[in-house]
Design a protein around this motif. Structure first.
Motif, PDB file in Angstrom:
ATOM      1  N   ALA A 268       0.829  -1.213   0.000  1.00  0.00           N
ATOM      2  CA  ALA A 268       0.000   0.000   0.000  1.00  0.00           C
ATOM      3  C   ALA A 268       0.860   1.257   0.000  1.00  0.00           C
ATOM      4  N   VAL A 269       1.898   1.266   0.818  1.00  0.00           N
ATOM      5  CA  VAL A 269       2.788   2.438   0.864  1.00  0.00           C
ATOM      6  C   VAL A 269       3.510   2.609  -0.459  1.00  0.00           C
ATOM      7  N   PHE A 270       3.949   1.507  -1.051  1.00  0.00           N
ATOM      8  CA  PHE A 270       4.664   1.585  -2.327  1.00  0.00           C
ATOM      9  C   PHE A 270       3.773   2.138  -3.441  1.00  0.00           C
ATOM     10  N   MET A 271       2.480   1.887  -3.393  1.00  0.00           N
ATOM     11  CA  MET A 271       1.577   2.436  -4.402  1.00  0.00           C
ATOM     12  C   MET A 271       1.591   3.961  -4.357  1.00  0.00           C
ATOM     13  N   TYR A 272       1.560   4.520  -3.159  1.00  0.00           N
ATOM     14  CA  TYR A 272       1.622   5.981  -3.016  1.00  0.00           C
ATOM     15  C   TYR A 272       3.023   6.495  -3.316  1.00  0.00           C
ATOM     16  N   PHE A 273       4.037   5.739  -2.908  1.00  0.00           N
ATOM     17  CA  PHE A 273       5.422   6.146  -3.155  1.00  0.00           C
ATOM     18  C   PHE A 273       5.698   6.217  -4.654  1.00  0.00           C
ATOM     19  N   ARG A 274       5.174   5.244  -5.385  1.00  0.00           N
ATOM     20  CA  ARG A 274       5.381   5.230  -6.831  1.00  0.00           C
ATOM     21  C   ARG A 274       4.721   6.446  -7.487  1.00  0.00           C
ATOM     22  N   LYS A 275       3.478   6.740  -7.093  1.00  0.00           N
ATOM     23  CA  LYS A 275       2.780   7.895  -7.671  1.00  0.00           C
ATOM     24  C   LYS A 275       3.511   9.194  -7.368  1.00  0.00           C
ATOM     25  N   GLU A 276       3.935   9.352  -6.115  1.00  0.00           N
ATOM     26  CA  GLU A 276       4.617  10.582  -5.718  1.00  0.00           C
ATOM     27  C   GLU A 276       5.954  10.717  -6.437  1.00  0.00           C
TER      28      GLU A 276
END
Length: 298
Positions: A268-276
């Motif tokens: 879940a964190v990586f999904m946001y990290f990738r977008k950012e």
């Protein structure tokens, strides 16, 4: 790249023995025993830090300079970073603790022969004995010094070598980010020569590989790696001051279901990290790599 690593590792060993013989006046034959004595903790810390700088830091810089006129650019030292990325990296390291602990438990359960088990246990004991020497911190000065030598320097040079050099090289060869990250993670774990820590370190390498792949900024890798190391050093410092430092106290494991929860959180964190990271890379594009083959004056 491997040749530079091998050559610099030999040089690093010579430097370490020189430090012990000249700086601490320890006969060469007594050095293996001396590094297991708590009174030589400063020697062990200095040897660890110096060995990491010479065996991994120098090869990374030399290799990056060979393929690019700007080695720091090749290694992806970038100022493109924001607070959201920093927070997400901290969260990734936090959740990775539970995954690593669960994988340590799984590693213990893998059946192996008695002969191999005895050999691996002996290797772990030798490693734990050296860790106990490193963990012998009597005051705040020892703690800060150990953080720098044992937590920061290895974090920086290992990321330079494995992510900055090896992962990028493997990505070019395999044309697959996943394959490159997997191979680099296996090698990263293997060089630590710890059977019972193989799966946790491989997982850590995998997570660091995707931090580097998505962000293109090795500073974030160094931060994640440093935090992981610093947590162990801090735990050892607290236990040492309390007189409770032992290998069992710092080698924690968690139930497998905690690992599953940690993996879900990390995804879940990586999904946001990738977008950012993608947003930031579009806003501040990577500078075009300048390799020697692109340089008319090379």
């Amino acid at each position: 790249m491997l040749g530079l690593f091998g050559g610099c590792t030999i040089i690093g060993s010579v430097v370490i023995f020189g430090i012990a013989a000249l700086g601490w006046h320890i006969p060469l034959a007594d050095i293996p025993r001396a590094i297991t004595q708590p009174e030589n903790a400063d020697l062990v810390r200095l040897a660890q830090g110096t060995g990491a700088l010479v065996s991994m830091g120098l090869p990374a810089l030399f290799f990056a300079r060979i393929v690019n006129r700007f080695p720091l650019r090749e290694l992806r030292f970038s100022s493109r970073i924001n607070i959201k990325q920093l927070i997400m990296v901290v969260l990734l390291v936090f959740f990775a603790l539970y995954v690593s602990g669960a994988l340590a438990e799984l590693n213990e359960r893998i059946p192996i022969g008695d002969k191999l088990a005895r050999r691996f246990k002996q290797m772990e004991k030798e490693y734990d004995d050296q860790v106990m020497v490193l963990g012998h911190m009597q005051n705040l000065r020892d703690y800060i010094y150990t953080l720098f030598i044992i937590a920061f320097i290895p974090a920086m040079v290992e990321e330079m070598y494995f992510r900055g050099c090896m992962q990028q090289l493997m990505t070019g060869w395999t044309k697959s980010a996943f394959t490159a990250i997997l191979i680099t993670s296996i090698v990263f774990s293997a060089v630590h020569i710890s059977y019972y820590g193989f799966l946790p370190r491989m997982f850590l390498g995998f997570m660091l590989g995707y931090i580097f792949y998505y962000s293109g900024n090795i500073w974030l890798n160094i931060l994640a790696h440093f935090l992981n190391n610093a947590l162990v050093v801090t735990q050892m410092y607290i236990l040492s001051r309390q007189g409770k430092l032992s290998a069992d106290a710092i080698n924690e494991s968690y139930p497998l279901y905690w690992g599953l929860v940690g993996i879900v959180a990390i995804i879940a964190v990586f999904m946001y990290f990738r977008k950012e990271s993608q947003k930031l890379r579009l806003q501040y594009p990577d500078p075009a790599p300048v390799h020697f083959s692109d340089d008319p004056f090379a």
